[in-house]
Write a protein that holds these residues in place. Structure first.
Motif, PDB file in Angstrom:
ATOM      1  N   MET A 125     -32.412  83.415 -54.893  1.00 17.01           N
ATOM      2  CA  MET A 125     -33.312  84.558 -54.940  1.00 17.01           C
ATOM      3  C   MET A 125     -34.685  84.136 -54.385  1.00 17.01           C
ATOM      4  O   MET A 125     -35.361  83.286 -54.953  1.00 17.01           O
ATOM      5  CB  MET A 125     -33.417  85.062 -56.375  1.00 17.01           C
ATOM      6  N   ALA A 126     -35.087  84.721 -53.274  1.00 16.04           N
ATOM      7  CA  ALA A 126     -36.279  84.305 -52.543  1.00 16.04           C
ATOM      8  C   ALA A 126     -37.572  84.492 -53.331  1.00 16.04           C
ATOM      9  O   ALA A 126     -38.497  83.704 -53.190  1.00 16.04           O
ATOM     10  CB  ALA A 126     -36.372  85.061 -51.223  1.00 16.04           C
ATOM     11  N   LEU A 127     -37.656  85.511 -54.155  1.00 13.28           N
ATOM     12  CA  LEU A 127     -38.912  85.809 -54.865  1.00 13.28           C
ATOM     13  C   LEU A 127     -38.807  85.617 -56.374  1.00 13.28           C
ATOM     14  O   LEU A 127     -39.477  86.306 -57.142  1.00 13.28           O
ATOM     15  CB  LEU A 127     -39.365  87.231 -54.533  1.00 13.28           C
ATOM     16  N   GLN A 128     -38.015  84.656 -56.802  1.00  8.98           N
ATOM     17  CA  GLN A 128     -37.841  84.392 -58.230  1.00  8.98           C
ATOM     18  C   GLN A 128     -39.189  84.101 -58.887  1.00  8.98           C
ATOM     19  O   GLN A 128     -39.950  83.268 -58.423  1.00  8.98           O
ATOM     20  CB  GLN A 128     -36.898  83.211 -58.424  1.00  8.98           C
ATOM     21  N   GLY A 129     -39.520  84.833 -59.951  1.00 10.44           N
ATOM     22  CA  GLY A 129     -40.758  84.636 -60.698  1.00 10.44           C
ATOM     23  C   GLY A 129     -41.955  85.405 -60.161  1.00 10.44           C
ATOM     24  O   GLY A 129     -43.014  85.425 -60.794  1.00 10.44           O
ATOM     25  N   ILE A 174     -44.499  92.062 -45.801  1.00 10.98           N
ATOM     26  CA  ILE A 174     -44.177  90.764 -45.217  1.00 10.98           C
ATOM     27  C   ILE A 174     -42.855  90.283 -45.799  1.00 10.98           C
ATOM     28  O   ILE A 174     -42.655  90.303 -47.023  1.00 10.98           O
ATOM     29  CB  ILE A 174     -45.276  89.727 -45.548  1.00 10.98           C
ATOM     30  N   LYS A 175     -41.977  89.840 -44.929  1.00 14.21           N
ATOM     31  CA  LYS A 175     -40.718  89.236 -45.355  1.00 14.21           C
ATOM     32  C   LYS A 175     -40.961  87.736 -45.527  1.00 14.21           C
ATOM     33  O   LYS A 175     -41.537  87.093 -44.651  1.00 14.21           O
ATOM     34  CB  LYS A 175     -39.627  89.496 -44.319  1.00 14.21           C
ATOM     35  N   ILE A 176     -40.546  87.195 -46.660  1.00 17.77           N
ATOM     36  CA  ILE A 176     -40.753  85.786 -46.972  1.00 17.77           C
ATOM     37  C   ILE A 176     -40.079  84.902 -45.921  1.00 17.77           C
ATOM     38  O   ILE A 176     -38.950  85.158 -45.501  1.00 17.77           O
ATOM     39  CB  ILE A 176     -40.208  85.470 -48.387  1.00 17.77           C
ATOM     40  N   ASP A 177     -40.808  83.873 -45.492  1.00 17.38           N
ATOM     41  CA  ASP A 177     -40.338  82.847 -44.555  1.00 17.38           C
ATOM     42  C   ASP A 177     -39.973  83.383 -43.177  1.00 17.38           C
ATOM     43  O   ASP A 177     -39.169  82.784 -42.468  1.00 17.38           O
ATOM     44  CB  ASP A 177     -39.150  82.074 -45.146  1.00 17.38           C
ATOM     45  N   VAL A 197     -45.417  84.000 -44.415  1.00 19.55           N
ATOM     46  CA  VAL A 197     -45.664  83.963 -45.858  1.00 19.55           C
ATOM     47  C   VAL A 197     -44.521  83.225 -46.530  1.00 19.55           C
ATOM     48  O   VAL A 197     -43.351  83.438 -46.203  1.00 19.55           O
ATOM     49  CB  VAL A 197     -45.794  85.398 -46.434  1.00 19.55           C
ATOM     50  N   SER A 198     -44.881  82.353 -47.470  1.00 18.19           N
ATOM     51  CA  SER A 198     -43.855  81.642 -48.234  1.00 18.19           C
ATOM     52  C   SER A 198     -44.164  81.752 -49.726  1.00 18.19           C
ATOM     53  O   SER A 198     -45.322  81.937 -50.120  1.00 18.19           O
ATOM     54  CB  SER A 198     -43.784  80.169 -47.804  1.00 18.19           C
ATOM     55  N   TRP A 199     -43.129  81.668 -50.523  1.00 19.87           N
ATOM     56  CA  TRP A 199     -43.241  81.750 -51.978  1.00 19.87           C
ATOM     57  C   TRP A 199     -42.578  80.523 -52.573  1.00 19.87           C
ATOM     58  O   TRP A 199     -41.438  80.206 -52.245  1.00 19.87           O
ATOM     59  CB  TRP A 199     -42.577  83.019 -52.496  1.00 19.87           C
ATOM     60  N   ASP A 200     -43.308  79.826 -53.448  1.00 21.37           N
ATOM     61  CA  ASP A 200     -42.751  78.672 -54.146  1.00 21.37           C
ATOM     62  C   ASP A 200     -42.492  79.084 -55.591  1.00 21.37           C
ATOM     63  O   ASP A 200     -43.441  79.235 -56.372  1.00 21.37           O
ATOM     64  CB  ASP A 200     -43.720  77.496 -54.090  1.00 21.37           C
ATOM     65  N   PRO A 201     -41.213  79.292 -55.970  1.00 22.01           N
ATOM     66  CA  PRO A 201     -40.925  79.751 -57.327  1.00 22.01           C
ATOM     67  C   PRO A 201     -41.277  78.717 -58.395  1.00 22.01           C
ATOM     68  O   PRO A 201     -41.555  79.076 -59.536  1.00 22.01           O
ATOM     69  CB  PRO A 201     -39.425  80.041 -57.310  1.00 22.01           C
ATOM     70  N   ALA A 202     -41.305  77.428 -58.046  1.00 21.59           N
ATOM     71  CA  ALA A 202     -41.620  76.388 -59.031  1.00 21.59           C
ATOM     72  C   ALA A 202     -43.099  76.429 -59.412  1.00 21.59           C
ATOM     73  O   ALA A 202     -43.444  76.366 -60.595  1.00 21.59           O
ATOM     74  CB  ALA A 202     -41.247  75.015 -58.481  1.00 21.59           C
ATOM     75  N   THR A 203     -43.994  76.569 -58.421  1.00 21.62           N
ATOM     76  CA  THR A 203     -45.432  76.561 -58.693  1.00 21.62           C
ATOM     77  C   THR A 203     -46.009  77.977 -58.776  1.00 21.62           C
ATOM     78  O   THR A 203     -47.159  78.150 -59.163  1.00 21.62           O
ATOM     79  CB  THR A 203     -46.191  75.806 -57.599  1.00 21.62           C
ATOM     80  N   LYS A 204     -45.225  78.974 -58.390  1.00 21.84           N
ATOM     81  CA  LYS A 204     -45.646  80.386 -58.352  1.00 21.84           C
ATOM     82  C   LYS A 204     -46.864  80.565 -57.438  1.00 21.84           C
ATOM     83  O   LYS A 204     -47.827  81.237 -57.785  1.00 21.84           O
ATOM     84  CB  LYS A 204     -45.936  80.909 -59.760  1.00 21.84           C
ATOM     85  N   VAL A 205     -46.802  79.945 -56.270  1.00 22.21           N
ATOM     86  CA  VAL A 205     -47.864  80.049 -55.273  1.00 22.21           C
ATOM     87  C   VAL A 205     -47.347  80.832 -54.071  1.00 22.21           C
ATOM     88  O   VAL A 205     -46.295  80.511 -53.511  1.00 22.21           O
ATOM     89  CB  VAL A 205     -48.360  78.653 -54.825  1.00 22.21           C
ATOM     90  N   LEU A 206     -48.098  81.870 -53.702  1.00 18.56           N
ATOM     91  CA  LEU A 206     -47.813  82.654 -52.505  1.00 18.56           C
ATOM     92  C   LEU A 206     -48.735  82.129 -51.414  1.00 18.56           C
ATOM     93  O   LEU A 206     -49.955  82.166 -51.560  1.00 18.56           O
ATOM     94  CB  LEU A 206     -48.073  84.140 -52.761  1.00 18.56           C
ATOM     95  N   LYS A 207     -48.144  81.613 -50.340  1.00 11.90           N
ATOM     96  CA  LYS A 207     -48.918  80.987 -49.278  1.00 11.90           C
ATOM     97  C   LYS A 207     -48.749  81.778 -47.984  1.00 11.90           C
ATOM     98  O   LYS A 207     -47.635  82.116 -47.594  1.00 11.90           O
ATOM     99  CB  LYS A 207     -48.427  79.561 -49.064  1.00 11.90           C
ATOM    100  N   THR A 208     -49.876  82.092 -47.348  1.00 13.08           N
ATOM    101  CA  THR A 208     -49.883  82.792 -46.067  1.00 13.08           C
ATOM    102  C   THR A 208     -50.549  81.897 -45.036  1.00 13.08           C
ATOM    103  O   THR A 208     -51.688  81.477 -45.223  1.00 13.08           O
ATOM    104  CB  THR A 208     -50.664  84.120 -46.160  1.00 13.08           C
ATOM    105  N   GLU A 209     -49.824  81.610 -43.969  1.00 10.48           N
ATOM    106  CA  GLU A 209     -50.381  80.836 -42.864  1.00 10.48           C
ATOM    107  C   GLU A 209     -50.518  81.780 -41.681  1.00 10.48           C
ATOM    108  O   GLU A 209     -49.586  82.524 -41.368  1.00 10.48           O
ATOM    109  CB  GLU A 209     -49.455  79.687 -42.493  1.00 10.48           C
ATOM    110  N   SER A 210     -51.685  81.755 -41.028  1.00 13.59           N
ATOM    111  CA  SER A 210     -51.875  82.621 -39.865  1.00 13.59           C
ATOM    112  C   SER A 210     -52.527  81.836 -38.734  1.00 13.59           C
ATOM    113  O   SER A 210     -53.353  80.947 -38.967  1.00 13.59           O
ATOM    114  CB  SER A 210     -52.701  83.861 -40.212  1.00 13.59           C
TER     115      SER A 210
END
Length: 148
Positions: A1-5, A70-73, A90-103
């Motif tokens: 699941m890509a957006l867990q948490g 935005i679709k993850i990854d 955009v990436s989502w890290d379910p372990a740290t619950k950090v949403l990261k956007t690189e542009s």
């Protein structure tokens, strides 16, 4: 699941309560003095909504309203808040619950390379940290979750 948490952490409506380095960020982006002061006076809200299994909708209401999905990854071409053409991932890290956007700027664009990280702090606020690595600049924006 890509957006867990995601739903339990960042999803919801957020109100800006504090800025650190925002004026410097706007200046680095080429925004003039009067527009910077105006931008600092706005009551900014951000709403993040999970859409399906792998997409996030972000609605920002401020000096410039934005509504993007935005679709993850997945890389996507967009315009930044200053109407510069950028490539976004955009990436989502379910372990740290950090949403990261690189542009990154597209060829011919006046945009700047930027990294945005959104995460929940121990006091329940959301920190949105914007880094312009080529300018050695970090802007921190703090948001408080609002009742729906």
């Amino acid at each position: 699941m890509a957006l867990q948490g995601f739903t339990e952490s960042l999803a919801g409506k957020w109100l800006l309560v504090k800025n650190e380095g925002f004026d410097e960020y706007l200046q680095a982006m080429g925004v003039g003095y009067i527009k910077r002061k105006l931008a600092l006076s706005f009551n900014t809200t951000m709403e993040m909504i999970k859409e399906g299994e792998d997409s996030i909708r972000i609605i920002t209401k401020s000096a410039k309203n934005m509504d993007t999905v935005i679709k993850i990854d997945e890389e996507k071409e967009e315009a930044d808040p200053f109407d510069n053409k950028i490539k976004v991932k955009v990436s989502w890290d379910p372990a740290t619950k950090v949403l990261k956007t690189e542009s990154y700027p597209l060829e011919g664009s006046n945009a700047k390379t930027a990294l945005v990280e959104r995460k929940i702090l121990p006091d329940g606020q959301m920190l949105m940290e914007v880094t312009l690595p080529n300018d050695n600049l970090v802007c921190k924006r703090y948001f408080q979750k609002q009742d729906s």
